[in-house]
Write a protein that holds these residues in place. Structure first.
Motif, PDB file in Angstrom:
ATOM      1  N   GLY A 190      -1.463  -8.606  -8.850  1.00 52.53           N
ATOM      2  CA  GLY A 190      -0.345  -9.245  -9.451  1.00 52.53           C
ATOM      3  C   GLY A 190       0.812  -8.514  -8.887  1.00 52.53           C
ATOM      4  O   GLY A 190       1.916  -9.127  -8.517  1.00 52.53           O
ATOM      5  N   ILE A 191       0.935  -7.310  -9.007  1.00 53.01           N
ATOM      6  CA  ILE A 191       2.086  -6.352  -8.625  1.00 53.01           C
ATOM      7  C   ILE A 191       2.431  -6.657  -7.181  1.00 53.01           C
ATOM      8  O   ILE A 191       3.766  -7.058  -6.762  1.00 53.01           O
ATOM      9  CB  ILE A 191       1.992  -4.878  -9.055  1.00 53.01           C
ATOM     10  CG1 ILE A 191       2.355  -4.773 -10.492  1.00 53.01           C
ATOM     11  CG2 ILE A 191       3.046  -4.136  -8.409  1.00 53.01           C
ATOM     12  CD1 ILE A 191       1.842  -3.462 -11.120  1.00 53.01           C
ATOM     13  N   ASP A 192       1.208  -6.650  -6.305  1.00 48.74           N
ATOM     14  CA  ASP A 192       1.250  -6.698  -4.937  1.00 48.74           C
ATOM     15  C   ASP A 192       1.807  -7.874  -4.524  1.00 48.74           C
ATOM     16  O   ASP A 192       2.646  -7.958  -3.638  1.00 48.74           O
ATOM     17  CB  ASP A 192      -0.069  -6.300  -4.339  1.00 48.74           C
ATOM     18  CG  ASP A 192      -0.337  -4.745  -4.432  1.00 48.74           C
ATOM     19  OD1 ASP A 192       0.498  -3.937  -4.643  1.00 48.74           O
ATOM     20  OD2 ASP A 192      -1.615  -4.504  -4.214  1.00 48.74           O
ATOM     21  N   ARG A 193       1.293  -9.034  -5.244  1.00 47.31           N
ATOM     22  CA  ARG A 193       1.720 -10.404  -5.120  1.00 47.31           C
ATOM     23  C   ARG A 193       3.307 -10.553  -4.997  1.00 47.31           C
ATOM     24  O   ARG A 193       3.875 -11.231  -4.426  1.00 47.31           O
ATOM     25  CB  ARG A 193       0.798 -11.486  -5.735  1.00 47.31           C
ATOM     26  CG  ARG A 193      -0.544 -11.442  -5.193  1.00 47.31           C
ATOM     27  CD  ARG A 193      -1.280 -12.817  -5.595  1.00 47.31           C
ATOM     28  NE  ARG A 193      -1.311 -12.611  -7.126  1.00 47.31           N
ATOM     29  CZ  ARG A 193      -2.321 -12.257  -7.783  1.00 47.31           C
ATOM     30  NH1 ARG A 193      -3.343 -11.650  -7.159  1.00 47.31           N
ATOM     31  NH2 ARG A 193      -2.509 -12.236  -9.173  1.00 47.31           N
ATOM     32  N   ALA A 194       3.969 -10.003  -6.179  1.00 47.28           N
ATOM     33  CA  ALA A 194       5.129 -10.031  -6.659  1.00 47.28           C
ATOM     34  C   ALA A 194       5.988  -9.326  -5.516  1.00 47.28           C
ATOM     35  O   ALA A 194       6.999  -9.957  -5.287  1.00 47.28           O
ATOM     36  CB  ALA A 194       5.528  -9.346  -7.781  1.00 47.28           C
ATOM     37  N   PHE A 195       5.534  -8.224  -5.198  1.00 47.00           N
ATOM     38  CA  PHE A 195       6.297  -7.520  -3.940  1.00 47.00           C
ATOM     39  C   PHE A 195       6.280  -8.247  -2.736  1.00 47.00           C
ATOM     40  O   PHE A 195       7.264  -8.183  -1.766  1.00 47.00           O
ATOM     41  CB  PHE A 195       5.780  -6.127  -3.768  1.00 47.00           C
ATOM     42  CG  PHE A 195       6.514  -5.341  -4.744  1.00 47.00           C
ATOM     43  CD1 PHE A 195       7.811  -4.671  -4.492  1.00 47.00           C
ATOM     44  CD2 PHE A 195       5.870  -4.632  -5.937  1.00 47.00           C
ATOM     45  CE1 PHE A 195       8.368  -3.892  -5.164  1.00 47.00           C
ATOM     46  CE2 PHE A 195       6.516  -3.655  -6.706  1.00 47.00           C
ATOM     47  CZ  PHE A 195       7.636  -3.448  -6.625  1.00 47.00           C
ATOM     48  N   ASP A 231       4.961   2.493  -6.101  1.00 46.80           N
ATOM     49  CA  ASP A 231       4.179   2.980  -4.650  1.00 46.80           C
ATOM     50  C   ASP A 231       4.394   1.759  -3.931  1.00 46.80           C
ATOM     51  O   ASP A 231       4.455   1.639  -2.749  1.00 46.80           O
ATOM     52  CB  ASP A 231       2.725   3.200  -4.839  1.00 46.80           C
ATOM     53  CG  ASP A 231       2.502   4.666  -5.338  1.00 46.80           C
ATOM     54  OD1 ASP A 231       3.279   5.632  -5.029  1.00 46.80           O
ATOM     55  OD2 ASP A 231       1.346   4.949  -5.918  1.00 46.80           O
ATOM     56  N   ALA A 232       4.029   0.280  -4.528  1.00 45.48           N
ATOM     57  CA  ALA A 232       4.441  -0.945  -3.900  1.00 45.48           C
ATOM     58  C   ALA A 232       5.718  -1.069  -3.179  1.00 45.48           C
ATOM     59  O   ALA A 232       5.799  -1.322  -2.034  1.00 45.48           O
ATOM     60  CB  ALA A 232       3.993  -1.850  -4.876  1.00 45.48           C
ATOM     61  N   ALA A 233       6.718  -0.417  -3.952  1.00 53.97           N
ATOM     62  CA  ALA A 233       8.232  -0.650  -3.491  1.00 53.97           C
ATOM     63  C   ALA A 233       8.261   0.215  -2.177  1.00 53.97           C
ATOM     64  O   ALA A 233       8.910   0.145  -1.321  1.00 53.97           O
ATOM     65  CB  ALA A 233       9.235  -0.470  -4.577  1.00 53.97           C
ATOM     66  N   ALA A 234       7.913   1.591  -2.465  1.00 52.76           N
ATOM     67  CA  ALA A 234       7.892   2.502  -1.465  1.00 52.76           C
ATOM     68  C   ALA A 234       7.269   2.082  -0.064  1.00 52.76           C
ATOM     69  O   ALA A 234       7.627   2.245   0.997  1.00 52.76           O
ATOM     70  CB  ALA A 234       7.255   3.937  -1.671  1.00 52.76           C
ATOM     71  N   LYS A 235       5.998   1.631  -0.188  1.00 51.13           N
ATOM     72  CA  LYS A 235       5.202   1.032   0.901  1.00 51.13           C
ATOM     73  C   LYS A 235       5.784  -0.202   1.770  1.00 51.13           C
ATOM     74  O   LYS A 235       5.847  -0.379   2.962  1.00 51.13           O
ATOM     75  CB  LYS A 235       3.694   0.569   0.542  1.00 51.13           C
ATOM     76  CG  LYS A 235       3.021   1.614   0.219  1.00 51.13           C
ATOM     77  CD  LYS A 235       1.647   1.213  -0.229  1.00 51.13           C
ATOM     78  CE  LYS A 235       0.653   2.407  -0.978  1.00 51.13           C
ATOM     79  NZ  LYS A 235      -0.532   1.588  -1.398  1.00 51.13           N
ATOM     80  N   ARG A 236       6.691  -1.104   0.978  1.00 52.35           N
ATOM     81  CA  ARG A 236       7.384  -2.021   1.687  1.00 52.35           C
ATOM     82  C   ARG A 236       8.893  -1.804   1.831  1.00 52.35           C
ATOM     83  O   ARG A 236       9.525  -2.822   2.382  1.00 52.35           O
ATOM     84  CB  ARG A 236       7.144  -3.229   0.807  1.00 52.35           C
ATOM     85  CG  ARG A 236       5.782  -3.727   0.450  1.00 52.35           C
ATOM     86  CD  ARG A 236       5.687  -4.748  -0.577  1.00 52.35           C
ATOM     87  NE  ARG A 236       4.330  -5.270  -0.825  1.00 52.35           N
ATOM     88  CZ  ARG A 236       3.280  -4.581  -1.123  1.00 52.35           C
ATOM     89  NH1 ARG A 236       3.377  -3.449  -1.684  1.00 52.35           N
ATOM     90  NH2 ARG A 236       2.113  -5.141  -1.204  1.00 52.35           N
ATOM     91  N   ASN A 237       9.299  -0.618   1.784  1.00 50.88           N
ATOM     92  CA  ASN A 237      10.801  -0.072   1.956  1.00 50.88           C
ATOM     93  C   ASN A 237      11.743  -0.941   1.120  1.00 50.88           C
ATOM     94  O   ASN A 237      12.814  -1.392   1.503  1.00 50.88           O
ATOM     95  CB  ASN A 237      11.077  -0.179   3.448  1.00 50.88           C
ATOM     96  CG  ASN A 237      12.501   0.447   3.857  1.00 50.88           C
ATOM     97  OD1 ASN A 237      12.701   1.222   3.264  1.00 50.88           O
ATOM     98  ND2 ASN A 237      13.109  -0.145   4.851  1.00 50.88           N
TER      99      ASN A 237
END
Length: 252
Positions: A190-195, A231-237
């Protein structure tokens, strides 16, 4: 969902629903890159310790919505943050924001009582550190008030709801959307989908939660879930900003 009062009145439910549709301070976001903010309501002690320790590992700052009456108090599910921790986090660049003084829903406050709640909270926090600026607000229990939005707009840059979704395009500054960073409400997927939705819209994602501990309350998250979101934020800049910092970047 955030913790709710026992039985919101019919008027409170109607006012909260109407708040979604009547915008008093529309703003078209003008951020250059996607943004995310990590916010914590009521300010449990674990958010100031375990939560901030994790934020520090990512050089990230959070926004903490404080109700002065809950400071240093046990509040059913957690120990409230200490006054000293509030001061230290403010000095380290975290944002201290308003959640009323007594944590009463805005839907139950008339104009004079809401003004008194805000002023009492402001005075309390400034008694801890005069340099604390109280620029942003979160509705206690997530209950927005269509009757109080215009009043809040005169005092705060923004007011945050708990209606999930990404803020993008034209947003209502007095009813910002936010997504629960709460183990019982969202998982890693769900976090990944939000990002992914955030990146697609070049918007602003706001997470809200409460305690951060290995065995969280029904309204909190584990350190693992918080790390996954960072981590999800960092991976997507994705830029990690306080609410105040995001508003600056968006041209508010």
């Amino acid at each position: 969902m955030a913790e709710q009062p026992e039985r919101p009145t019919l008027q409170a439910r109607v006012s909260n629903r109407l708040s979604r549709y009547f915008s008093v301070t529309p703003l078209r976001l003008r951020n250059e890159r996607p943004m995310v903010s990590f916010t914590f309501d009521d300010f449990p002690e674990s958010a100031a310790t375990d939560g901030v320790s994790i934020l520090d590992q990512y050089d990230a700052k959070g926004t903490f919505y404080v109700s002065g009456s809950l400071v240093d108090k046990w509040c059913d599910h957690w120990q409230g943050v200490s006054a000293g921790d509030i001061v230290q986090l403010h000095r380290r660049g975290h944002e201290i924001a308003c959640h009323t003084f007594s944590h009463q829903p805005a839907t139950e406050l008339d104009a004079s009582r809401l003004a008194a709640e805000v002023e009492q909270n402001r005075n309390y926090l400034r008694s801890l550190a005069p340099s604390i600026q109280i620029d942003n607000f979160a509705y206690p229990y997530g209950l927005g008030s269509v009757w109080r939005k215009a009043q809040l707009a005169k005092t705060f840059r923004s007011s945050r709801s708990i209606i999930p979704g990404v803020n993008s395009g034209v947003v209502d500054l007095q009813y910002l959307r936010s997504t629960p960073l709460i183990d019982r409400n969202i998982d890693r997927d769900g976090i990944d989908r939000a990002f992914d939705a955030l990146v697609d819209t070049n918007g602003w994602l706001i997470f809200y939660g409460h305690d951060v501990t290995a065995r969280p309350s029904p309204y909190g998250c584990t350190p693992t879930l918080l790390r996954h979101a960072l981590d999800a934020a960092a991976k997507r800049n994705v830029a990690i900003k306080t609410v105040a910092g995001a508003l600056d970047a968006a041209g508010a």
